[in-house]
Design an enzyme around this catalytic site. Sequence first.
Site, PDB file in Angstrom:
ATOM      1  CE  LYS A 106       0.679   4.322 -10.237  1.00  0.00           C
ATOM      2  NZ  LYS A 106       0.970   2.857 -10.337  1.00  0.00           N
TER       3      LYS A 106
HETATM    4  C1  LIG Z   1       1.845   2.174  -9.455  1.00  0.00           C
HETATM    5  C2  LIG Z   1       1.671   0.716  -9.338  1.00  0.00           C
HETATM    6  C3  LIG Z   1       2.153  -0.019  -8.245  1.00  0.00           C
HETATM    7  C4  LIG Z   1       2.973   0.625  -7.139  1.00  0.00           C
HETATM    8  O1  LIG Z   1       2.196   1.426  -6.295  1.00  0.00           O
HETATM    9  P1  LIG Z   1       2.899   2.476  -5.295  1.00  0.00           P
HETATM   10  O2  LIG Z   1       1.779   3.221  -4.667  1.00  0.00           O
HETATM   11  O3  LIG Z   1       3.787   3.328  -6.137  1.00  0.00           O
HETATM   12  O4  LIG Z   1       3.682   1.669  -4.306  1.00  0.00           O
HETATM   13  C5  LIG Z   1       1.871  -1.372  -8.178  1.00  0.00           C
HETATM   14  N1  LIG Z   1       1.187  -1.992  -9.164  1.00  0.00           N
HETATM   15  C6  LIG Z   1       0.712  -1.324 -10.241  1.00  0.00           C
HETATM   16  C7  LIG Z   1      -0.013  -2.074 -11.281  1.00  0.00           C
HETATM   17  C8  LIG Z   1       0.930   0.051 -10.376  1.00  0.00           C
HETATM   18  O5  LIG Z   1       0.467   0.704 -11.450  1.00  0.00           O
END
Ligand SMILES: *Cc1c(COP(=O)(O)O)cnc(C)c1O
Length: 443
Positions: A106
């Site tokens: 993210k």
């Molecule tokens: C947010 C997150 C996900 C999921 O990603 P999306 O884009 O919501 O499908 C998967 N793994 C981790 C470690 C995350 O922080």
Amino acid sequence: MTFRSILGSSAGVSFRDALLQSLAPDGSLYVPETLHPVASGFLGKLESASLQEIGEETLRQFVPDIPGQKLQRILNRAWTFPVPLRHLEDGIFLLELFHGPTLAFKDVGARFMALALSHFLLREERHATLAVATSGDTGSAVAHGFRSVPRVAACILYPSGKISALQERQMTTVGGNVCAIEVEGSFDDCQLLVKQALMDPELVRVRNITTANSINIARLLPQIAYYGWGIAQLFAGCRSLGDRFRPPVIVVPSGNLGNLTAAAYAKALGFPIRYLVAATNANDVFADYLHTGSYQSRTSVQTLSNAMDVGNPSNLGRLQALFHHDIAEIRRVIRAYRVSDAETLEEIRHTRERTGVVLDPHSAVGVCAARRHLRASPGDSPVIVGATAHPGKFPEVIERALGQPPEIPGPLQKALQARAQSIRMPCDYAALRSLILDLPYPD
Ligand SMILES: *Cc1c(COP(=O)(O)O)cnc(C)c1O
């Protein structure tokens, strides 16, 4: 006009407006109006491009309102960490997306969004306030992404006692223009408070209030670039080994489906991708949808890969819009596998034994799905798994799987030692409102 709302009852808007509004006035999400394929000349020499260059090439069409050189500077400042493609074992590669400041993918989108927002605010001599509800990873990525960003004050709402100690430290030790708010309530309560704030006419007028979860298109679009970059590294690897390059299958550990949507955009832009695999935990509404063709949201259940505990994925509408709401079209491009908690733990053990690599629980869901896919359709396509977080963020799960805790990387150790600061608040909108009205701006 570059972005339209999925429902189509709001007018099309520029990138700047989609970024500042988050949600279209008709309540649906913004999607790009068109996706122009990346120039074949660029794809032809992909192996010599950097992540930032791929970012510039893919983002340019979406952000005509940011001048080219400025976009370049934003990407260079946002992405100061490596995104290596690691060969795990026969036919399986890990695209390590977790080397940013909060050790999850993210960071890639949050850092771009922060700098893009600050670009517009500086140009327009305005300020903005960001309100975000988080159940863990989003809050820390947004807190770090917006730390010290001029003209923005950010407040992050998290449910008291319901996130991990590490995640809480990552959010509450940033300080400055980032205010961590511990809400006496659930994640849903936090989300409701943020929604109320976003719809409060005075906060919109006085504070220019907006949000930064994955409904905001400015977090999603920059993620396209790392899929291109993973493929570029695969290209270069094949070249140096004298192997023929074959378009890879891409496996995405999925919750709200933002990361999967970015991968689907990468394919639509012409990056050589065979097809996509959504890897989910027990919260498998998307797999059900592919299977039955009808969508049914569910209440989420708690799993070991908790950032993927989503019962009503917010980006499903974007995927449906991309594939013209035609389930057959979606099935041609995306498959889905569901992985249980027991299989996740077993995968962490198994991969560690075979390769020495310690996977975090989310990446383990991805690798498990990749193996299942390879067994179901043994072909000659290599598989790239998005490794979405560093194992050090999930010490309890790793200890349960391996009998010993993972190494805690430097940035996390620093967060553990830094002074934590948060404001505890009852679940009460009036309290949040007066707090937001008093938040100082950083300059
Ligand atoms: C947010 C997150 C996900 C999921 O990603 P999306 O884009 O919501 O499908 C998967 N793994 C981790 C470690 C995350 O922080």
